[in-house]
Design a protein around this motif. Sequence first.
Motif, short mmCIF file in Angstrom:
data_model
loop_
_atom_site.label_atom_id
_atom_site.label_comp_id
_atom_site.label_asym_id
_atom_site.label_seq_id
_atom_site.Cartn_x
_atom_site.Cartn_y
_atom_site.Cartn_z
N ARG A 132 39.86 36.14 44.98
CA ARG A 132 38.44 36.27 45.32
C ARG A 132 37.57 35.40 44.42
NH1 ARG A 132 36.76 42.36 45.65
NH2 ARG A 132 37.00 42.06 43.42
N GLU A 133 37.84 35.41 43.12
CA GLU A 133 37.06 34.60 42.17
C GLU A 133 37.22 33.10 42.49
OE1 GLU A 133 38.94 37.15 41.46
OE2 GLU A 133 38.00 38.41 39.92
N ARG A 142 35.45 32.30 45.82
CA ARG A 142 33.98 32.37 45.66
C ARG A 142 33.44 31.08 45.04
NH1 ARG A 142 32.89 36.94 42.00
NH2 ARG A 142 33.53 38.30 43.70
N TRP A 143 34.09 30.63 43.97
CA TRP A 143 33.62 29.40 43.33
C TRP A 143 33.78 28.20 44.27
CZ3 TRP A 143 36.31 24.87 41.77
CH2 TRP A 143 35.47 23.93 41.14
N THR A 182 31.03 27.82 46.80
CA THR A 182 29.73 27.34 46.30
C THR A 182 29.70 25.83 46.15
OG1 THR A 182 30.37 27.50 43.96
CG2 THR A 182 29.36 29.46 44.94
N LYS A 223 37.93 25.65 52.69
CA LYS A 223 38.68 26.73 52.03
C LYS A 223 40.05 26.29 51.57
CE LYS A 223 37.87 29.82 55.37
NZ LYS A 223 37.83 31.09 56.14
#
Lengths: 139, 139, 139
Positions: free
Chosen positions: B22-23, B26-27, B30, B109
Amino acid sequence: MRQSLHTLTIETKTRGLIEITREVLRWTATESVASGLLTIYCRHTSASLLIQENADPDVQTDLQNYFEEIAPEDPERYVHGIEGPDDMPAHIRTALTQTSLSIPVIDGKPALGTWQGIYLFEHRAKPHRREIVLHLIGD
Amino acid sequence: MRQSLHTLTIETKTRGLIEITREVLRWTATESVASGLLTIYCRHTSASLLIQENADPDVQTDLQNYFEEIAPEDPERYVHGIEGPDDMPAHIRTALTQTSLSIPVIDGKPALGTWQGIYLFEHRAKPHRREIVLHLIGD
Amino acid sequence: MRQSLHTLTIETKTRGLIEITREVLRWTATESVASGLLTIYCRHTSASLLIQENADPDVQTDLQNYFEEIAPEDPERYVHGIEGPDDMPAHIRTALTQTSLSIPVIDGKPALGTWQGIYLFEHRAKPHRREIVLHLIGD
């Protein structure tokens, strides 16, 4: 964005971990890339790469002993024997460690942790000439 | 073509697999890179990286048990002991897994398979603060 | 500097090493990148990647036997069993080998050593459809 390539040639004497951190850092420094990605590639199947602690040399002794134990030089265990009793264990030890490593470059230097060193892990008993290809991309 | 760098800091409690998918996602999200290459780098020699199944948590239990079995905390086996009985097994477990991972980025992704999760594999018994460097290049 | 992405689909029959060197070289050749970095990524947790000797097929037999020995199909050893007795050993064998490989490209070709071949290492007994993502960056 730009890239560069370089080949390090390392003459090994026998089995064991040979630290190549200094050679890798020296070449990276000459390329003047502030941010980027460094890839280290070993062109062999009986030697490999490893990032490991470079403070206490006992760590290298224990790693060498460990891989000798889990992939022993015991010809009866292997079908492949034509290149000597240390060859098949060398292939297995290579399979269990790394052929390529990728390290981000920050402020002109590979982002190694405080205790991390880059090692060529020689798995053959006799001397070999090993080629390590370095690729750097960044700006 | 452009690139970016980021450091994730993960506080670990004890041995085991800590999912950081997830981390990382998420980065990456962005940074708005549609196609490219993501590299994940662990700045430690007693913790490592692994891509593994994130569906059944039993897989993580079995992996933890397996590495405890093949690289046991048995001080009599190792020369290096000054940092505690869990330190040399931690170096071995790191050598057998990954310090860096590279994942292509498609449609913005990382191209993880359906069941793939990214894990930090903590090998020390006591809490540690771990730094994972992320590098993304693409456009 | 430019990049490209491609997915290889490999139909496997059972456990073992499947050489994919030719498929990887063929795609790389069509991309006309003289210098760069090739990344190979396996989107699975029960199949992995390996660079190994492609001269003597006995090496592949010994590697297969070795991984069957150190991560055996013995349901009593593992908690995770719902996907069959070969699934948890497959995850372990994947953890011990590679999910991603990065190879520098020199003069239009991945810088493989003379005896190096790129292998998909299938760890499941039954046929599977495996996706390998290739990423190439360079100029």
